[in-house]
Design a protein around this motif. Sequence first.
Motif, mmCIF file in Angstrom:
data_model
loop_
_atom_site.group_PDB
_atom_site.id
_atom_site.type_symbol
_atom_site.label_atom_id
_atom_site.label_comp_id
_atom_site.label_asym_id
_atom_site.label_seq_id
_atom_site.Cartn_x
_atom_site.Cartn_y
_atom_site.Cartn_z
ATOM 1 N N VAL A 206 3.584 3.860 -7.199
ATOM 2 C CA VAL A 206 2.671 2.713 -7.555
ATOM 3 C C VAL A 206 3.194 2.133 -8.720
ATOM 4 C CG1 VAL A 206 0.356 1.907 -8.522
ATOM 5 C CG2 VAL A 206 0.628 3.197 -6.253
ATOM 6 N N MET A 207 3.814 2.893 -9.567
ATOM 7 C CA MET A 207 4.396 2.480 -10.914
ATOM 8 C C MET A 207 5.594 1.658 -10.574
ATOM 9 S SD MET A 207 5.646 4.481 -14.378
ATOM 10 C CE MET A 207 6.966 5.249 -13.157
ATOM 11 N N TYR A 208 6.318 2.296 -9.659
ATOM 12 C CA TYR A 208 7.737 1.771 -9.306
ATOM 13 C C TYR A 208 7.261 0.418 -8.894
ATOM 14 C CZ TYR A 208 10.315 6.108 -9.911
ATOM 15 O OH TYR A 208 10.895 7.256 -10.380
ATOM 16 N N VAL A 209 6.567 0.384 -7.803
ATOM 17 C CA VAL A 209 6.275 -1.155 -7.084
ATOM 18 C C VAL A 209 5.667 -2.336 -8.134
ATOM 19 C CG1 VAL A 209 4.595 -2.461 -5.314
ATOM 20 C CG2 VAL A 209 5.631 -0.184 -4.992
ATOM 21 N N GLY A 210 4.769 -1.769 -9.186
ATOM 22 C CA GLY A 210 4.380 -2.795 -10.182
ATOM 23 C C GLY A 210 5.727 -3.316 -10.961
ATOM 24 N N ARG A 211 6.563 -2.435 -11.118
ATOM 25 C CA ARG A 211 7.680 -2.933 -11.900
ATOM 26 C C ARG A 211 8.781 -3.840 -11.332
ATOM 27 N NH1 ARG A 211 10.453 2.584 -14.092
ATOM 28 N NH2 ARG A 211 11.998 1.024 -15.251
ATOM 29 N N VAL A 212 8.524 -4.282 -10.078
ATOM 30 C CA VAL A 212 9.393 -4.990 -9.322
ATOM 31 C C VAL A 212 8.646 -6.491 -9.240
ATOM 32 C CG1 VAL A 212 10.537 -5.477 -7.217
ATOM 33 C CG2 VAL A 212 10.210 -3.238 -7.955
ATOM 34 N N PRO A 213 9.264 -7.405 -9.977
ATOM 35 C CA PRO A 213 8.674 -8.791 -9.788
ATOM 36 C C PRO A 213 8.364 -9.240 -8.196
ATOM 37 C CG PRO A 213 10.459 -8.729 -11.461
ATOM 38 C CD PRO A 213 10.464 -7.431 -10.698
ATOM 39 N N GLY A 214 7.423 -9.768 -8.205
ATOM 40 C CA GLY A 214 7.172 -10.354 -6.691
ATOM 41 C C GLY A 214 6.334 -9.431 -5.932
ATOM 42 N N PHE A 215 6.025 -8.350 -6.484
ATOM 43 C CA PHE A 215 5.306 -7.201 -5.634
ATOM 44 C C PHE A 215 4.140 -6.676 -6.318
ATOM 45 C CE2 PHE A 215 9.766 -6.956 -4.084
ATOM 46 C CZ PHE A 215 9.409 -6.910 -2.423
ATOM 47 N N THR A 216 3.096 -6.323 -5.699
ATOM 48 C CA THR A 216 1.722 -5.742 -6.509
ATOM 49 C C THR A 216 1.648 -4.673 -5.585
ATOM 50 O OG1 THR A 216 -0.250 -6.232 -7.197
ATOM 51 C CG2 THR A 216 0.284 -7.309 -5.238
ATOM 52 N N ALA A 217 0.945 -3.301 -6.037
ATOM 53 C CA ALA A 217 0.429 -2.276 -5.262
ATOM 54 C C ALA A 217 -0.845 -2.438 -5.286
ATOM 55 C CB ALA A 217 0.865 -1.106 -6.228
ATOM 56 N N VAL A 218 -1.446 -2.790 -3.915
ATOM 57 C CA VAL A 218 -2.801 -2.850 -3.881
ATOM 58 C C VAL A 218 -3.592 -1.788 -3.815
ATOM 59 C CG1 VAL A 218 -2.526 -5.114 -2.706
ATOM 60 C CG2 VAL A 218 -2.578 -3.137 -1.550
ATOM 61 N N GLY A 219 -3.026 -0.326 -3.683
ATOM 62 C CA GLY A 219 -3.828 0.719 -3.615
ATOM 63 C C GLY A 219 -2.796 1.738 -3.409
ATOM 64 N N LYS A 220 -3.445 3.118 -3.132
ATOM 65 C CA LYS A 220 -2.724 4.003 -2.738
ATOM 66 C C LYS A 220 -3.629 4.919 -1.749
ATOM 67 C CE LYS A 220 -3.684 6.574 -6.888
ATOM 68 N NZ LYS A 220 -3.299 7.208 -8.222
ATOM 69 N N ALA A 221 -3.010 5.740 -0.606
ATOM 70 C CA ALA A 221 -3.757 6.471 0.207
ATOM 71 C C ALA A 221 -2.840 7.831 0.443
ATOM 72 C CB ALA A 221 -3.727 5.697 1.683
ATOM 73 N N HIS A 222 -3.679 8.844 0.521
ATOM 74 C CA HIS A 222 -3.121 10.095 0.583
ATOM 75 C C HIS A 222 -2.987 10.719 2.086
ATOM 76 C CE1 HIS A 222 -2.919 10.124 -3.726
ATOM 77 N NE2 HIS A 222 -4.143 10.255 -3.882
ATOM 78 N N LEU B 121 0.866 -1.228 0.024
ATOM 79 C CA LEU B 121 0.122 0.092 0.062
ATOM 80 C C LEU B 121 0.950 1.342 -0.012
ATOM 81 C CD1 LEU B 121 -2.713 1.551 0.060
ATOM 82 C CD2 LEU B 121 -2.605 1.300 2.925
ATOM 83 N N VAL B 122 0.674 2.027 -0.942
ATOM 84 C CA VAL B 122 1.525 3.427 -1.186
ATOM 85 C C VAL B 122 0.719 4.389 -0.338
ATOM 86 C CG1 VAL B 122 2.395 5.087 -2.711
ATOM 87 C CG2 VAL B 122 2.744 2.599 -3.350
ATOM 88 N N VAL B 123 1.468 5.121 0.764
ATOM 89 C CA VAL B 123 0.785 5.979 1.591
ATOM 90 C C VAL B 123 1.768 7.303 1.088
ATOM 91 C CG1 VAL B 123 -0.198 6.614 3.635
ATOM 92 C CG2 VAL B 123 0.203 4.446 3.112
ATOM 93 N N GLU B 124 0.956 8.352 0.390
ATOM 94 C CA GLU B 124 1.698 9.353 -0.053
ATOM 95 C C GLU B 124 0.895 10.460 -0.283
ATOM 96 O OE1 GLU B 124 3.902 12.504 -1.081
ATOM 97 O OE2 GLU B 124 5.096 10.390 -0.801
ATOM 98 N N ASP B 125 1.077 11.682 0.212
ATOM 99 C CA ASP B 125 0.189 12.912 0.164
ATOM 100 C C ASP B 125 0.050 13.552 -1.178
ATOM 101 O OD1 ASP B 125 2.620 14.053 0.682
ATOM 102 O OD2 ASP B 125 1.547 15.878 1.303
ATOM 103 N N ASP B 126 1.249 13.447 -1.952
ATOM 104 C CA ASP B 126 1.500 13.930 -3.111
ATOM 105 C C ASP B 126 1.042 13.042 -4.258
ATOM 106 O OD1 ASP B 126 2.232 15.045 -5.789
ATOM 107 O OD2 ASP B 126 4.141 15.516 -4.806
#
Length: 233
Positions: free
Chosen positions: A24-40, A11-16
């Motif tokens: 989120v894009m970075y996480v999705g590019r790393v094998p074995g990881f998935t971004a399930v959402g983002k929170a501001h 879960l990406v927690v970032e106000d910007d």
Amino acid sequence: MSCAEQPIRVLVVEDDPVAADAHVMYVGRVPGFTAVGKAHTGAEARRTLDRAPVDLLLLDLHLPDVHGLQLARSLRAAGHHTDVIAVTSARDLTVVREGVSLGVVQYVLKPFTFATLRDRLVRYAEFRGAAGEASGQDEVDRALATLRAPGPAALPKGLSGPTLERVTGALRGSDEGLTAAGVAETVGISRITARRYLEHLVDAGRAGRRPLYGQVGRPELVYRWVRESERGR
């Protein structure tokens, strides 16, 4: 990771919003990881954690409604055992020490490149995947060492860390960009030396360059710091 294993849910927690999308894009590019959402905000992060399982928080420490470490503390009190990689521009080592007791397994200083985050995530995955009983102290030490970032890459011959920091600071402080002559004057080095540092930053993906036309002869190059949200595109 075998096909039977589930990806590590982040879960990406970032106000910007721009930075959040980039992470989120970075996480999705790393094998074995998935971004399930983002929170501001911290409140939005809590709601997401209550609804869905999350293995790892990529947590900005400066949120509009709560400090990231306060959020981590409240999550522990509520029974959430999600690991945390803190993302921050703060360099206060007191904050770093406090974070260790709250499940912060890594710190990533802004601005960072995709390669930096990928390294931290891969190391976290290796640490998380360690299982079984350690045969001795050496094996315990090796498991913990996987979380540690490698030492800084060696600079090209003739370049120094302190001067690179000054060149970086000058470039980051200029919205319009600087020529090698401008950096040389700001930092107090020769134009040729300034160009070497600037080209090193370009090679590392941390700066861009464009020709400055309108002059007689060969156009001069203008160098510009590449902001975090622009990297990895």
